[in-house]
Design a protein around this motif. Structure first.
Motif, PDB file in Angstrom:
ATOM      1  N   HIS A 113       4.465   7.255   2.919  1.00 46.08           N
ATOM      2  CA  HIS A 113       5.295   6.053   2.881  1.00 46.08           C
ATOM      3  C   HIS A 113       4.786   5.040   1.871  1.00 46.08           C
ATOM      4  O   HIS A 113       3.623   5.052   1.489  1.00 46.08           O
ATOM      5  CB  HIS A 113       5.486   5.428   4.269  1.00 46.08           C
ATOM      6  CG  HIS A 113       4.280   4.811   4.909  1.00 46.08           C
ATOM      7  ND1 HIS A 113       3.508   5.442   5.851  1.00 46.08           N
ATOM      8  CD2 HIS A 113       3.748   3.579   4.767  1.00 46.08           C
ATOM      9  CE1 HIS A 113       2.546   4.636   6.263  1.00 46.08           C
ATOM     10  NE2 HIS A 113       2.667   3.483   5.621  1.00 46.08           N
ATOM     11  N   HIS A 119       0.841  -1.206   0.000  1.00 40.07           N
ATOM     12  CA  HIS A 119       0.000   0.000   0.000  1.00 40.07           C
ATOM     13  C   HIS A 119       0.869   1.247   0.000  1.00 40.07           C
ATOM     14  O   HIS A 119       2.078   1.177   0.230  1.00 40.07           O
ATOM     15  CB  HIS A 119      -0.931   0.021   1.223  1.00 40.07           C
ATOM     16  CG  HIS A 119      -0.233   0.077   2.544  1.00 40.07           C
ATOM     17  ND1 HIS A 119       0.251  -1.041   3.182  1.00 40.07           N
ATOM     18  CD2 HIS A 119       0.099   1.115   3.348  1.00 40.07           C
ATOM     19  CE1 HIS A 119       0.829  -0.689   4.323  1.00 40.07           C
ATOM     20  NE2 HIS A 119       0.760   0.629   4.447  1.00 40.07           N
ATOM     21  N   GLU A 121       8.018   1.195   4.497  1.00 39.74           N
ATOM     22  CA  GLU A 121       7.485   0.246   5.477  1.00 39.74           C
ATOM     23  C   GLU A 121       7.728  -1.159   4.937  1.00 39.74           C
ATOM     24  O   GLU A 121       7.696  -1.360   3.728  1.00 39.74           O
ATOM     25  CB  GLU A 121       5.970   0.483   5.646  1.00 39.74           C
ATOM     26  CG  GLU A 121       5.273  -0.571   6.498  1.00 39.74           C
ATOM     27  CD  GLU A 121       3.746  -0.409   6.544  1.00 39.74           C
ATOM     28  OE1 GLU A 121       3.244   0.694   6.256  1.00 39.74           O
ATOM     29  OE2 GLU A 121       3.070  -1.398   6.846  1.00 39.74           O
ATOM     30  N   GLN A 167       4.646  -5.565  10.911  1.00 44.87           N
ATOM     31  CA  GLN A 167       5.044  -4.342  10.219  1.00 44.87           C
ATOM     32  C   GLN A 167       6.250  -3.713  10.883  1.00 44.87           C
ATOM     33  O   GLN A 167       6.445  -3.847  12.092  1.00 44.87           O
ATOM     34  CB  GLN A 167       3.949  -3.264  10.332  1.00 44.87           C
ATOM     35  CG  GLN A 167       2.683  -3.502   9.580  1.00 44.87           C
ATOM     36  CD  GLN A 167       1.635  -2.461   9.976  1.00 44.87           C
ATOM     37  OE1 GLN A 167       1.144  -2.473  11.091  1.00 44.87           O
ATOM     38  NE2 GLN A 167       1.296  -1.585   9.061  1.00 44.87           N
ATOM     39  N   PHE A 200       8.634   0.225  10.267  1.00 45.94           N
ATOM     40  CA  PHE A 200       8.783   1.441   9.475  1.00 45.94           C
ATOM     41  C   PHE A 200      10.233   1.901   9.528  1.00 45.94           C
ATOM     42  O   PHE A 200      10.898   1.773  10.551  1.00 45.94           O
ATOM     43  CB  PHE A 200       7.868   2.542  10.028  1.00 45.94           C
ATOM     44  CG  PHE A 200       6.432   2.118  10.068  1.00 45.94           C
ATOM     45  CD1 PHE A 200       5.620   2.260   8.957  1.00 45.94           C
ATOM     46  CD2 PHE A 200       5.889   1.535  11.215  1.00 45.94           C
ATOM     47  CE1 PHE A 200       4.294   1.842   8.990  1.00 45.94           C
ATOM     48  CE2 PHE A 200       4.577   1.114  11.252  1.00 45.94           C
ATOM     49  CZ  PHE A 200       3.770   1.272  10.138  1.00 45.94           C
TER      50      PHE A 200
END
Ligand code: FE2
Length: 356
Positions: free
Chosen positions: A242, A162, A321, A306, A308
């Motif tokens: 991001h 995404h 990410e 996840q 970052f």
């Protein structure tokens, strides 16, 4: 929209060759095509898994590429979509309210002929429609004989999961309805996040055929300014905050990319005291996730992991990410807050200038 998929992402940068070196060395991409030496703008195409990252720069200060970089810094300018019929996709988008940027055209370069058209997305970010099956996404690109550097043993990054997009306060709903009406996106998730004196709203839209997913964020104007305001100020308006790369093994990706110089945001130890209460048992993995600072979350379908990166850019705008999905199709509610808090700590550590 007709069946489509993500074609490539184009970044306008200060120096495409330097940026290519960074994304290859740090993130494991390889160069697969580039513009001929001396040609302006300079364009480099990188690949890893299904990801196609195009980097474009120029030495001509009057060129739109240079004007974009002066206004926004290095960043995503184009989320390009491969479609079976460029003219029809363009016509449909414009009829549904999209702002045209480039009418359909066929251009032939040294590497191939490219049929494309473009419409505005948000801020200065556009969506180019590229004819599906075109071997190279831009007519100035020529394939290089031997991709360099050689792909590492197994490609860790498989796809783009995404894009996160920041828009000014009051523009979230307009952006969401624009993507619904113009491109046929569907809203799949929404959340209001309040952390301390700051707050933001988030809605996620996804195009069903391509899977292209945008997490759109706006600051809440009734609260104190925070990191979304900071992005909008540093970037000069709406833009991509991001890009999330999907991986099948986030622990290995964090280890390898960390060794290659990628800096990840730190996660406080206290996060791991409570994480299993939120997402369920993590077993033996918990220690490794904790050691690497990986966040865990869950939606109705499964788990997601996840992490970052720090922004590698001077303006502290665009960052990356990594995400591993184990069944999760959307986003859990804990990690947007987790990211928000981690970025706040990062900005405080940098001197507090961005966290006001
Ligand atoms: Fe994200």
């Amino acid at each position: 929209m007709d069946p489509s998929r993500l074609s490539h992402v184009n970044l306008y940068v200060g120096d495409a060759r330097q940026a290519a070196y960074y994304y290859c060395r740090a993130f494991g991409f390889r160069v697969v095509a580039e513009s001929l030496p001396g040609l302006q703008p300079c364009t480099v195409l990188l690949a890893q898994g299904r990801i196609r990252l195009m980097l474009t720069s120029t030495t001509d200060a009057s060129d739109p590429v240079a004007r974009y970089v002066a206004a926004h810094g290095d960043g995503v300018v184009d989320i390009a979509i491969a479609v079976p019929d460029v003219a029809r996709a363009f016509r449909t988008a414009v009829a549904n309210g999209a702002d045209p940027v480039m009418t359909p055209s066929s251009r032939t370069g040294p590497g191939c002929t490219v049929v494309s058209a473009a419409v505005r997305g948000f801020g200065d970010v556009i969506h180019t429609f590229v004819e599906a099956g075109t071997p190279l996404p831009h007519p100035t690109l020529s394939p290089i004989d031997e991709p360099r550097p050689e792909p590492p043993d197994g490609e860790l990054l498989r796809d783009i999961d995404h894009f996160a997009v920041c828009v000014p306060a009051g523009e979230l709903d307009k952006a969401v309805s624009g993507y619904q009406e113009t491109f046929g996106f569907e809203e799949i998730f929404e959340e209001f996040i309040e952390v301390g004196r700051q707050a933001m709203s988030s809605k996620v839209v996804r195009e069903p055929s391509s899977g292209i997913t945008l997490t759109i964020l706006e600051p809440d104007a009734t609260h104190a300014p925070g990191q979304i305001d900071s992005f909008l100020r540093s970037h000069g308006g709406a833009g991509v905050q991001h890009v999330a790369f999907e991986t099948g093994d986030i622990r290995e990706a964090v280890r390898r990319l960390g060794d290659q110089g990628v800096e990840f945001l730190k996660t406080p130890d206290a996060y791991y005291d409570l994480v299993e209460d939120r997402v369920g048992e993590l077993g033996d993995e918990l220690g490794d996730l904790h050691a690497r600072g990986i966040l865990a979350d869950r939606d109705a379908w499964g788990l997601l992991l996840q992490i970052f990166t720090r922004s590698p850019y001077a303006r502290r705008t665009l960052f990356l990410e990594l995400i591993e999905r184990r069944g999760a199709r959307t986003f859990g509610s804990g990690n947007i807050r987790g990211l928000y808090e981690a970025v706040e700590r990062e900005q405080s550590r940098a001197g507090g200038t961005d966290a006001d």
